[in-house]
Design an enzyme around this catalytic site. Sequence first.
Site, PDB file in Angstrom:
ATOM      1  CB  CYS A  49      -0.948   0.003   1.195  1.00  0.00           C
ATOM      2  SG  CYS A  49      -2.112  -1.371   1.213  1.00  0.00           S
ATOM      3  CG  HIS A 105      -1.250   3.007   4.607  1.00  0.00           C
ATOM      4  ND1 HIS A 105      -1.443   1.729   4.154  1.00  0.00           N
ATOM      5  CD2 HIS A 105      -0.391   2.908   5.653  1.00  0.00           C
ATOM      6  CE1 HIS A 105      -0.754   0.880   4.890  1.00  0.00           C
ATOM      7  NE2 HIS A 105      -0.105   1.580   5.817  1.00  0.00           N
TER       8      HIS A 105
END
Length: 465
Positions: A49, A105
């Site tokens: 990610c 993130h």
Amino acid sequence: NRMVSGRVAFFGIILLCTCSASPSLTPNLNRLAAEGLRFTDFYSTCPVCSPSRASLLTGRYQTRSGIYPGVLYPGSIGGLPLNDTTIAEVLKPLGYATAVIGKWHLGVGHNGMFLPTKQGFDHFLGIPYSHDMGPCKNLTCFPPDIKCYGLCDISNVVVPLMENEVIKQQPVNFLDLERSYSDFAANFITTSVEKKQPFFLYYPSHHTHYPQYAGIGAAGRSLRGPYGDSLLEFDTSVGHLVETLERTGVINNTLVFFTSDNVPELMRRSRGGIAGPLKCGKSTTYEGGMREPAIAYWPGTIKPGVTCEMTSTLDILPTLARLAGAELPQVMLDGVDMTDILVKQGKSKRETVMFYPVNPSEDYGLFAVRLGKYKAHFYTQGAFHSSTTPDKDCSALRKTHDPPLIFDLEADPCELYPVSEDESDIQSVLQQVKTVKEQFESSMVVQTTKNPKLDCCQEFCKRNL
């Protein structure tokens, strides 16, 4: 607004990004695919990610930003460097309102120094990292009181929902999360239209990342269990966005681009998604690890169709900059402009795709290179995230290939049958690939990683609770 081929370019931009994408019952995404341009050879830059999100927002490989190895955690002190230019920062000088909802993130840092509001976004509603990065065993993921599946990361604090730089809720109420996002997005678009202000909305959804969740409107309604319910809820949100664009009258002046940050997490089996015929999945540099779904939807400007041109998440920033008439960052970009593909269904300016592993190092460099229809693996390595498949390559230790394994992806997208060294022209292809690899690596100034696991974010979350 700028002009493209005699037309007003766009009033709004919506960038949709879901986690570990996989096909299921998705009528609204199906509509975008049927009425827009679908990409078959679209790539992320990393099979996990944080690095892939850094590349998507900056148009630069993660090694240039230092977002590696692996992903950022609640305890990570670092984040996307503030001197890296995001899509939001490219568009803001032109007067765009900018917002992000969902999974950030890309770091929190001391006093929230790496949050989206420090990276060009006017508004942020979401979770600052992955929603499995906290204890979730006792949290409700499905009504009426079905607990989240798995322990998740029990060493961290419970996951917060943040609005701008302030914690709005902790722990997150998963059952209301998607409704909160949809309402926020609708208000943002409506307000921007009323002010006659162009807008950029980045929506990196938590769906369908583990653990799956869904509210009352989607729970139990799909034929694919929790994973299908989760994807259905995301698809419903896509429908709400399109309805908002139609209601506000900007549907024909808004580019909607849908893709994924990385691929299915096969270790989760039915809860992790599937990569179809592509080899392996998350955390590998096989096609199943880095080839993504992508759709570009812009009624009246982008004609329905399918393109097999090679493209990447890296190409989003330079494309949006070109369409908006914005200046590009004065740094080395790895992305190329996709405008000709979008508005003319023309050829791609991209000739290569570089494949870095989750933990890149200067000792090994690139694991693979795609040049045209050929892909050469200099190293291959399986991963825990892909270890449940019968294919032993998906869990194998790192292997060195000298000469590299070469696959013809047009004839063999599953990477099952390496091209023989005896086949005509293959030696020429191999030499070209090696030259491209050497040239690229000589241009790469690898930044020192900024991802040590410290306690800044945990303390930040505790102080703001």
